[in-house]
Design an enzyme around this catalytic site. Structure first.
Site, PDB file in Angstrom:
ATOM      1  N   LYS A   1     -33.287  22.657   8.423  1.00  0.00           N
ATOM      2  CA  LYS A   1     -33.051  21.197   8.561  1.00  0.00           C
ATOM      3  C   LYS A   1     -31.856  20.503  10.152  1.00  0.00           C
ATOM      4  O   LYS A   1     -31.544  20.904  10.675  1.00  0.00           O
ATOM      5  CB  LYS A   1     -31.939  20.842   7.704  1.00  0.00           C
ATOM      6  CG  LYS A   1     -31.161  19.579   7.354  1.00  0.00           C
ATOM      7  CD  LYS A   1     -30.193  18.967   6.689  1.00  0.00           C
ATOM      8  CE  LYS A   1     -29.010  19.109   6.959  1.00  0.00           C
ATOM      9  NZ  LYS A   1     -28.037  19.433   6.171  1.00  0.00           N
TER      10      LYS A   1
ATOM     11  N   GLY B   1       0.511  -1.578   0.030  1.00  0.00           N
ATOM     12  CA  GLY B   1       0.064  -0.106   0.224  1.00  0.00           C
ATOM     13  C   GLY B   1       1.206   1.533  -0.219  1.00  0.00           C
ATOM     14  O   GLY B   1       0.248   2.654   0.208  1.00  0.00           O
TER      15      GLY B   1
END
Length: 332
Positions: free
Chosen positions: A199, A44
């Site tokens: 919201k 990786g």
């Protein structure tokens, strides 16, 4: 006078998340993209090598730190370090999408401010200037100890939006209180009314729309946001607008992440006529919604072309917006 760029003094490189965008930019500038290698080892680790001299050159390196955010970020940091060690004259890191932008403050005890940490890492790696695009919150600019240009893209979207919806009966809608400043800027530019969705967010990636502040009945609504992650915010807003008898709903967001089941949710929203058009930019590579007529990707290559030309010719970046906004006000 037509501006130009000297490819011997100014070089543009792209990392893995901005390759197509940079190809388009270089075509517009009529220059060659810089040659480099970006690979990943089996464990990786990221390996970067520049295959041409960068000594005493002004470098512009593009990378969206989008999923996988950490891998994308490491590519950019390692590339900047390699450029610095290669004696580049200047390094401008251009991040069409800036990962970790939402972690810009502490909301609970013992939380990090990761956006500030990323800013420190980019600076320490060796960047001389950073370019951000429609950043989640303006305070992010203050996290850097080097010059930052924060680009806005709404003028590019507006040409297409007005072509589809027209200005008559059009209302600009902010999907929450945090986006009011962004939505008001567009509303003021086009001299349009503004509506706000009330919201609340009970948990991460979950949004509930409660109420609409403003008149949207029998109006075409343009929902404006900086990014779409899972889609919960804008879809909840679209449902509420439909309930309030809006005519058409168009969504405009610069950064399209479309994580988790966002693609499926938007496809259902298209089928249910909740959303008529969805616009995002290519700040993040888009591989979803193929052949979906309600979905459109707006190309930012022209904007970055102008920005690079401004840097190369020591001109003001702000003048780009002044010119475009003046044109919009006259012709839209």
């Amino acid at each position: 006078m037509k501006l130009s760029i000297d490819n011997k003094k100014h070089v543009i490189f792209s990392l893995s998340k901005s390759k197509t965008l940079v190809e388009n930019i270089c075509k517009k500038l009529n220059i060659s993209e810089g040659k480099m290698v970006c690979e990943h080892f089996a464990d990786g680790e990221t390996y970067i090598r520049f295959d041409e001299s960068v000594r005493n050159k002004d470098i512009y390196i593009f990378q969206s730190t989008c999923p996988n955010v950490n891998d994308s970020l490491m590519e950019l940091l390692i590339a900047i370090d390699a450029l610095k060690r290669g004696s580049a004259k200047s390094i401008t890191a251009i991040l069409p999408y800036y990962g970790y932008a939402r972690q810009d403050r502490k909301t609970k005890g013992r939380e990090p401010i990761t956006s500030k940490l990323i800013a420190d890492m980019l600076t320490k790696a060796g960047a001389n200037r950073v370019v951000l695009t429609d950043i989640h919150s303006d305070q992010t600019q203050g996290f850097f100890d080097i010059p930052v240009d924060s680009l806005r893209t709404y003028h590019i979207f507006l040409f297409r939006v007005i072509e589809l919806l027209g200005k008559k009966d059009l209302v600009v809608v902010s999907p929450d209180y945090g986006g009011v400043k962004r939505a008001r800027l567009i509303a003021n530019t086009l001299e349009l009314p503004l509506a706000i969705i009330d919201k609340r967010r009970p948990s991460h990636n979950v949004a509930e729309s409660i109420n609409v502040l403003g008149e949207v009945k029998n109006k075409n609504c343009l929902i404006v946001d900086d990014m779409i992650d899972t889609g919960g915010t804008v879809i909840a807003a679209a449902k509420l607008l439909q309930k309030e008898q809006a005519k058409k709903v168009c969504v405009m967001a610069t950064h399209g992440l479309f994580n988790n089941d966002a693609e499926q949710k938007f496809m259902e929203a298209f089928d249910q006529k909740l959303i008529d058009f969805l616009f995002v930019s290519n700040s993040i590579p888009q591989y979803k919604f193929k052949a979906v007529k309600q979905f459109e990707v707006v190309d930012l290559a022209s904007l970055y072309e102008e920005v690079v030309l401004c840097y190369a010719n020591s001109l003001s970046v702000s003048a780009i917006y002044e010119r475009h906004i003046e044109w919009i006000k006259k012709h839209v």
